[in-house]
Motif scaffolding. Structure first.
Motif, PDB file in Angstrom:
ATOM      1  N   ALA A 107       0.818  -1.215   0.000  1.00  0.00           N
ATOM      2  CA  ALA A 107       0.000   0.000   0.000  1.00  0.00           C
ATOM      3  C   ALA A 107       0.852   1.265   0.000  1.00  0.00           C
ATOM      4  CB  ALA A 107      -0.943   0.000   1.204  1.00  0.00           C
ATOM      5  N   ILE A 108       1.961   1.270   0.710  1.00  0.00           N
ATOM      6  CA  ILE A 108       2.821   2.461   0.765  1.00  0.00           C
ATOM      7  C   ILE A 108       3.436   2.735  -0.607  1.00  0.00           C
ATOM      8  CG2 ILE A 108       4.943   3.415   1.764  1.00  0.00           C
ATOM      9  CD1 ILE A 108       4.214   1.846   4.348  1.00  0.00           C
ATOM     10  N   VAL A 109       3.884   1.678  -1.269  1.00  0.00           N
ATOM     11  CA  VAL A 109       4.455   1.820  -2.610  1.00  0.00           C
ATOM     12  C   VAL A 109       3.407   2.391  -3.570  1.00  0.00           C
ATOM     13  CG1 VAL A 109       5.382   0.538  -4.598  1.00  0.00           C
ATOM     14  CG2 VAL A 109       6.156  -0.017  -2.287  1.00  0.00           C
ATOM     15  N   VAL A 110       2.196   1.836  -3.530  1.00  0.00           N
ATOM     16  CA  VAL A 110       1.121   2.270  -4.419  1.00  0.00           C
ATOM     17  C   VAL A 110       0.730   3.718  -4.122  1.00  0.00           C
ATOM     18  CG1 VAL A 110      -1.272   1.852  -5.122  1.00  0.00           C
ATOM     19  CG2 VAL A 110       0.283  -0.084  -4.768  1.00  0.00           C
ATOM     20  N   ASP A 111       0.600   4.057  -2.848  1.00  0.00           N
ATOM     21  CA  ASP A 111       0.240   5.423  -2.465  1.00  0.00           C
ATOM     22  C   ASP A 111       1.296   6.424  -2.942  1.00  0.00           C
ATOM     23  OD1 ASP A 111      -1.523   7.280  -1.154  1.00  0.00           O
ATOM     24  OD2 ASP A 111      -0.039   7.409   0.470  1.00  0.00           O
ATOM     25  N   ASN A 112       2.555   6.106  -2.729  1.00  0.00           N
ATOM     26  CA  ASN A 112       3.631   6.991  -3.187  1.00  0.00           C
ATOM     27  C   ASN A 112       3.644   7.113  -4.712  1.00  0.00           C
ATOM     28  OD1 ASN A 112       4.532   7.611  -0.601  1.00  0.00           O
ATOM     29  ND2 ASN A 112       6.030   5.948  -0.576  1.00  0.00           N
ATOM     30  N   TYR A 113       3.398   6.030  -5.385  1.00  0.00           N
ATOM     31  CA  TYR A 113       3.351   6.030  -6.852  1.00  0.00           C
ATOM     32  C   TYR A 113       2.230   6.936  -7.349  1.00  0.00           C
ATOM     33  CZ  TYR A 113       2.795   4.364 -11.620  1.00  0.00           C
ATOM     34  OH  TYR A 113       2.671   4.303 -12.981  1.00  0.00           O
ATOM     35  N   MET A 114       1.047   6.779  -6.748  1.00  0.00           N
ATOM     36  CA  MET A 114      -0.106   7.597  -7.155  1.00  0.00           C
ATOM     37  C   MET A 114       0.184   9.085  -6.986  1.00  0.00           C
ATOM     38  SD  MET A 114      -3.293   5.341  -5.757  1.00  0.00           S
ATOM     39  CE  MET A 114      -4.482   6.599  -6.178  1.00  0.00           C
ATOM     40  N   LYS A 115       0.838   9.433  -5.901  1.00  0.00           N
ATOM     41  CA  LYS A 115       1.208  10.836  -5.683  1.00  0.00           C
ATOM     42  C   LYS A 115       2.212  11.295  -6.733  1.00  0.00           C
ATOM     43  CE  LYS A 115       0.242  10.691  -0.749  1.00  0.00           C
ATOM     44  NZ  LYS A 115       0.813  10.413   0.569  1.00  0.00           N
TER      45      LYS A 115
END
Length: 175
Positions: A107-115
């Motif tokens: 989830a952290i990787v995905v959240d950072n990617y989305m940002k």
């Protein structure tokens, strides 16, 4: 003599049962799994949001749904993100939901990617890759276009362009 015939009958019966069971086992081992295809319903699977909430795909019933399977390491996936975000923005008032399903990342990787790529449409996590497998997705990206009744309108394998995405959505809007 009678005893010999009886043993032979039992042996034949046992061999027949073994042959039938063996045939069933072999047939099951080689049968192809069924994946969603155009005209079929999608599986009602559960996924988690970035915040940890559980979502069922049936929660989107009654809406047209764009399901995009992707990974942050996938270059075509990254190129299509702005297209998907634009569709999410342009079609949100027309009963269309764009949903990303991330392939096995944290989830952290995905959240950072989305940002980093400036997208904010709904993102779900397929942490154990079971949903991607249930949909028969290979390769990434793959996008499913789902009608409000839960049936597949189209499946697009590879990067989806703006014109292709608009065409799929316009087709679904006409149905």
């Amino acid at each position: 003599m009678i005893l010999g015939k009886r043993n032979k009958t039992v042996q034949i019966l046992i061999l027949s049962v073994i042959a039938i069971l063996g045939g069933i086992a072999i047939s099951n081992a080689y049968s192809k799994p069924t994946y969603p295809e155009v005209g079929s319903r999608i599986p009602d699977v559960s996924l988690h949001t970035l915040k940890g909430d559980t979502v069922q795909l049936s929660d989107y019933k009654g809406k047209s749904l764009v399901l995009n399977f992707w990974g942050s390491w996938c270059e075509p996936c990254e190129r299509e993100m702005p297209t998907l975000q634009k569709a999410a923005d342009d079609w949100k008032d027309r009963n269309v939901e764009v949903v990303g399903i991330n392939y096995g990342e944290d989830a952290i990787v995905v959240d950072n990617y989305m940002k980093a790529v400036n997208v904010h449409f709904t993102m779900l996590l397929d942490s154990n890759k079971s949903v991607t497998k249930a949909f028969g997705v290979r390769p990434l990206p793959t996008t499913f276009f789902i009608k409000p009744d839960g049936k597949v309108h189209a499946i697009h394998t590879g990067e989806v362009t703006t014109s292709q995405l608009e065409s799929y959505l316009e087709q679904m809007a006409k149905e």
